[in-house]
Design a protein around this motif. Structure first.
Motif, short mmCIF file in Angstrom:
data_model
loop_
_atom_site.label_atom_id
_atom_site.label_comp_id
_atom_site.label_asym_id
_atom_site.label_seq_id
_atom_site.Cartn_x
_atom_site.Cartn_y
_atom_site.Cartn_z
N SER A 55 17.14 0.78 15.48
CA SER A 55 18.31 0.23 16.37
C SER A 55 18.43 -1.61 16.37
CB SER A 55 18.93 0.88 16.55
OG SER A 55 19.37 2.02 16.33
N SER A 56 17.17 -1.52 17.57
CA SER A 56 17.39 -2.85 18.10
C SER A 56 16.62 -3.82 16.98
CB SER A 56 15.68 -2.62 19.03
OG SER A 56 16.50 -1.92 20.51
N VAL A 57 16.14 -4.24 15.90
CA VAL A 57 15.54 -4.69 14.86
C VAL A 57 17.08 -5.01 13.83
CG1 VAL A 57 14.09 -4.90 12.57
CG2 VAL A 57 13.25 -4.08 14.66
N PHE A 58 17.28 -4.02 13.74
CA PHE A 58 19.18 -4.17 13.25
C PHE A 58 20.58 -5.07 13.78
CE2 PHE A 58 23.63 -2.79 12.11
CZ PHE A 58 23.92 -3.56 10.69
N GLY A 59 20.06 -4.54 15.09
CA GLY A 59 21.29 -4.98 16.05
C GLY A 59 20.69 -6.65 16.04
N PHE A 60 20.09 -7.24 16.15
CA PHE A 60 18.94 -8.74 16.17
C PHE A 60 19.16 -9.23 15.16
CE2 PHE A 60 15.57 -11.76 16.19
CZ PHE A 60 16.03 -12.71 17.81
N GLY A 61 18.64 -8.77 13.80
CA GLY A 61 18.86 -8.95 12.83
C GLY A 61 20.35 -9.45 12.69
N ALA A 62 21.40 -8.63 12.67
CA ALA A 62 23.06 -8.72 12.69
C ALA A 62 22.94 -9.83 13.13
CB ALA A 62 23.06 -7.32 12.37
N GLY A 63 22.46 -9.62 14.48
CA GLY A 63 23.22 -10.86 16.08
C GLY A 63 23.27 -12.28 14.59
N GLN A 122 12.58 -7.81 2.13
CA GLN A 122 11.60 -6.77 2.08
C GLN A 122 10.89 -6.38 3.73
OE1 GLN A 122 9.91 -6.02 -0.79
NE2 GLN A 122 11.76 -7.06 -1.31
N GLY A 123 11.50 -7.08 4.66
CA GLY A 123 10.89 -6.42 6.17
C GLY A 123 12.20 -7.59 7.28
N SER A 124 11.57 -6.84 8.35
CA SER A 124 12.22 -7.59 9.57
C SER A 124 12.20 -9.55 9.04
CB SER A 124 11.70 -7.09 10.96
OG SER A 124 10.37 -7.69 10.60
N THR A 125 10.89 -9.64 9.24
CA THR A 125 11.41 -11.02 9.29
C THR A 125 11.92 -12.26 7.99
OG1 THR A 125 8.55 -11.08 9.63
CG2 THR A 125 9.66 -13.65 8.34
N SER A 126 11.93 -11.46 6.68
CA SER A 126 13.64 -11.82 6.15
C SER A 126 14.19 -11.15 6.17
CB SER A 126 12.72 -11.09 4.86
OG SER A 126 12.60 -9.76 4.26
N PHE A 127 14.60 -10.38 7.37
CA PHE A 127 16.37 -9.88 7.22
C PHE A 127 16.44 -11.14 8.50
CE2 PHE A 127 18.28 -7.07 10.17
CZ PHE A 127 19.56 -6.93 9.34
N TYR A 128 15.55 -11.17 8.87
CA TYR A 128 15.58 -12.50 10.47
C TYR A 128 15.88 -13.57 9.68
CZ TYR A 128 14.48 -8.34 13.95
OH TYR A 128 13.77 -7.52 14.70
N VAL A 129 15.16 -13.76 8.95
CA VAL A 129 15.16 -15.08 8.78
C VAL A 129 16.70 -15.74 7.12
CG1 VAL A 129 14.25 -17.14 6.48
CG2 VAL A 129 12.51 -15.69 8.60
N LEU A 130 17.16 -14.71 6.72
CA LEU A 130 18.33 -15.38 5.79
C LEU A 130 19.49 -14.45 6.59
CD1 LEU A 130 17.31 -13.18 2.74
CD2 LEU A 130 17.78 -15.61 2.42
N ARG A 131 19.36 -13.82 7.33
CA ARG A 131 20.85 -13.35 8.15
C ARG A 131 21.00 -14.50 9.07
NH1 ARG A 131 25.08 -10.31 8.21
NH2 ARG A 131 25.27 -10.75 10.24
N PHE A 132 19.65 -15.54 9.66
CA PHE A 132 20.11 -17.11 10.19
C PHE A 132 20.89 -17.91 9.03
CE2 PHE A 132 18.09 -21.48 11.51
CZ PHE A 132 18.62 -21.21 12.89
N LEU A 133 19.61 -17.64 8.56
CA LEU A 133 20.48 -19.28 7.15
C LEU A 133 21.44 -18.94 6.88
CD1 LEU A 133 17.04 -18.90 4.63
CD2 LEU A 133 18.19 -20.86 6.38
N LEU A 134 22.24 -17.80 6.74
CA LEU A 134 23.89 -17.15 5.91
C LEU A 134 23.92 -17.61 7.48
CD1 LEU A 134 26.03 -15.42 4.50
CD2 LEU A 134 25.16 -13.40 5.52
#
Length: 437
Positions: free
Chosen positions: A50-58, A102-114
């Motif tokens: 939940s923490s990884v998802f919440g951070f990446g979504a935000g 593929q994982g948390s890093t690419s999730f964070y990067v793409l959400r930031f770029l979006l």
């Protein structure tokens, strides 16, 4: 004065502009929050807590924060038609690329770029409306535009849930198909914007000459009525204490809005229903909020009152979040989420009518973008804190209480801003009277 000419002009520009920008925001909001439905299966596939998802979504909102002001200033210089085209095409490409996380890093990067790609869209449209609609009509028009967000949740929820059922088609997971398919409208509409949107009334060849002349004159008179230095000073828009206060108010409403958009599917899912049922149930709260938003904004325009319309709505949303934290059945959870949706949606149109009442030109572009960029960091704070507290306690309750407190702070700040404005107006009137004696 509500003349026949004014009625004709408002009717023409409303039909030309409002349905189209609603469609654009409809697509923007789906691409921004469809991560909430993806999480129903994506989190398990990729091993996200939940923490990884919440951070990446935000983290979307950090990209938004960094690029919002420059994006809106560019729009003010080059025109909405060209810049909104750029915004939509780039965010469509990045939203589609979310399918290949593929994982948390690419999730964070793409959400930031979006977030970086979409920066400037919402405040750009708010600024664009200030070019076309007189201030006394702006809350109602803004409400119609912003109604696209709850409408997109209402219609997008069952669509997103249905796309999750494509799991296994051509070797892709359902959440991957959801990202790919829901990104396509942004790419298509990005091209349409270039040919359909008109930057300013001066370029509106689709208007009769007398109506165009009336609108240009009305908007020029409104701009001239604002303080002269506000027309040109970017720094005034960035540093005005009223802008910073509005950003704090918007922070709470954004925390509430994206708590709903990102976490509501999981809050409903924990009741033990299927993903498709989540999609249908998640339609109910935003459907009610569309009606409330439009009626509340019209009342705000009719009474020319903004402060209590924002305060009351924020308090309703705050109470709804507290209720949601204690609800334990389908009926009570949906009722609580409906209250939150109504409060947050109703607060935004009168709030967004405030900055263009005292800023114009480059100052308005910078001021609106500042409010939106700082305020939207609430879209990080709310979802991220809910994820962190959920992992810590195993419950959504603490996180929902946290967001409820932010909305209460928004209500108090609105009252303090109004009090400050009254004191400033009284001092200015006294000084003017003394000068005239």
């Amino acid at each position: 004065m509500n003349t026949d000419m004014e009625k004709r002009v408002l009717r023409r520009i409303s039909w030309r502009i409002v349905p189209f920008i609603m469609l654009l925001y409809f697509i923007a909001y789906i691409d921004r929050v469809n991560i909430g439905f993806a999480s129903l299966t994506m989190n398990k596939d990729l091993g996200f807590t939940s923490s990884v998802f919440g951070f990446g979504a935000g983290i979307f909102f950090f990209g938004y924060f960094l690029f919002e002001v420059p994006s809106n200033l560019i729009l003010e210089k080059v025109g909405a038609r060209l810049w909104i085209t750029r915004v939509m095409i780039t965010w469509g490409l990045i939203s589609g690329a979310m399918a290949f996380v593929q994982g948390s890093t690419s999730f964070y990067v793409l959400r930031f770029l979006l977030g970086a790609a979409e920066a400037g869209f919402f405040p750009g449209i708010i600024l664009y409306l200030s070019y076309w609609f007189p201030a006394r009509h702006r809350a109602g028009v803004t409400a119609l535009f912003m109604a696209a967000a709850p409408i997109s949740t209402a219609l997008g929820s069952p669509i997103s849930a249905a796309l999750l059922e494509l799991h296994g088609v051509m070797g892709l997971a359902g959440w991957q198909w959801m990202f790919i398919i829901e990104a396509l409208p942004a790419l298509i509409l990005g091209v349409v914007v270039f040919f359909y949107m008109t930057d300013r009334p001066e370029k509106a060849t689709w208007m009769p000459e007398d109506e165009r002349a009336w609108l240009i004159n009305a908007m020029n008179e409104e701009a001239a009525s604002k303080s002269g230095h506000a027309k040109h000073s970017i720094w005034r828009g960035l540093a005005d204490p009223r802008v910073l206060a509005l950003a704090l108010i918007y922070f709470g409403t954004s925390a509430g809005l994206y708590t709903l958009g990102i976490w509501a599917p999981q809050i409903i899912k924990q009741l033990g229903v299927s993903s498709m049922t989540v999609g249908w149930l998640n339609m109910i709260p935003p459907t009610a909020s569309v009606i409330a938003m439009v009626l509340w904004a019209r009342h705000s325009d009719r009474t020319s009152e903004r402060t209590w319309h924002v305060v009351g709505a924020c308090l309703v949303a705050s109470a709804g979040l507290v209720f949601a934290g204690n609800a334990d059945g389908v009926f009570t959870v949906i009722l609580a989420l409906t209250l939150v949706n109504i409060g947050i949606s109703a607060a935004k149109p009168p709030l967004w009518s405030m900055p263009t009442m005292f800023l114009s030109g480059s100052a308005a572009a910078a001021g609106i973008a500042t409010i939106n960029s700082i305020g939207n960091l609430g879209g990080f704070a709310g979802p991220a804190m809910i994820g962190w507290i959920k992992d810590l306690t195993g419950s959504f309750m603490g996180g929902l209480y946290f967001v409820a407190a932010l909305l209460a702070i928004s209500a108090v700040t609105t009252l303090l801003l109004a009090r400050s404005q009254r004191k400033s107006a009284a001092a200015s009137a006294a000084a003017a009277q003394a000068a005239s004696n």
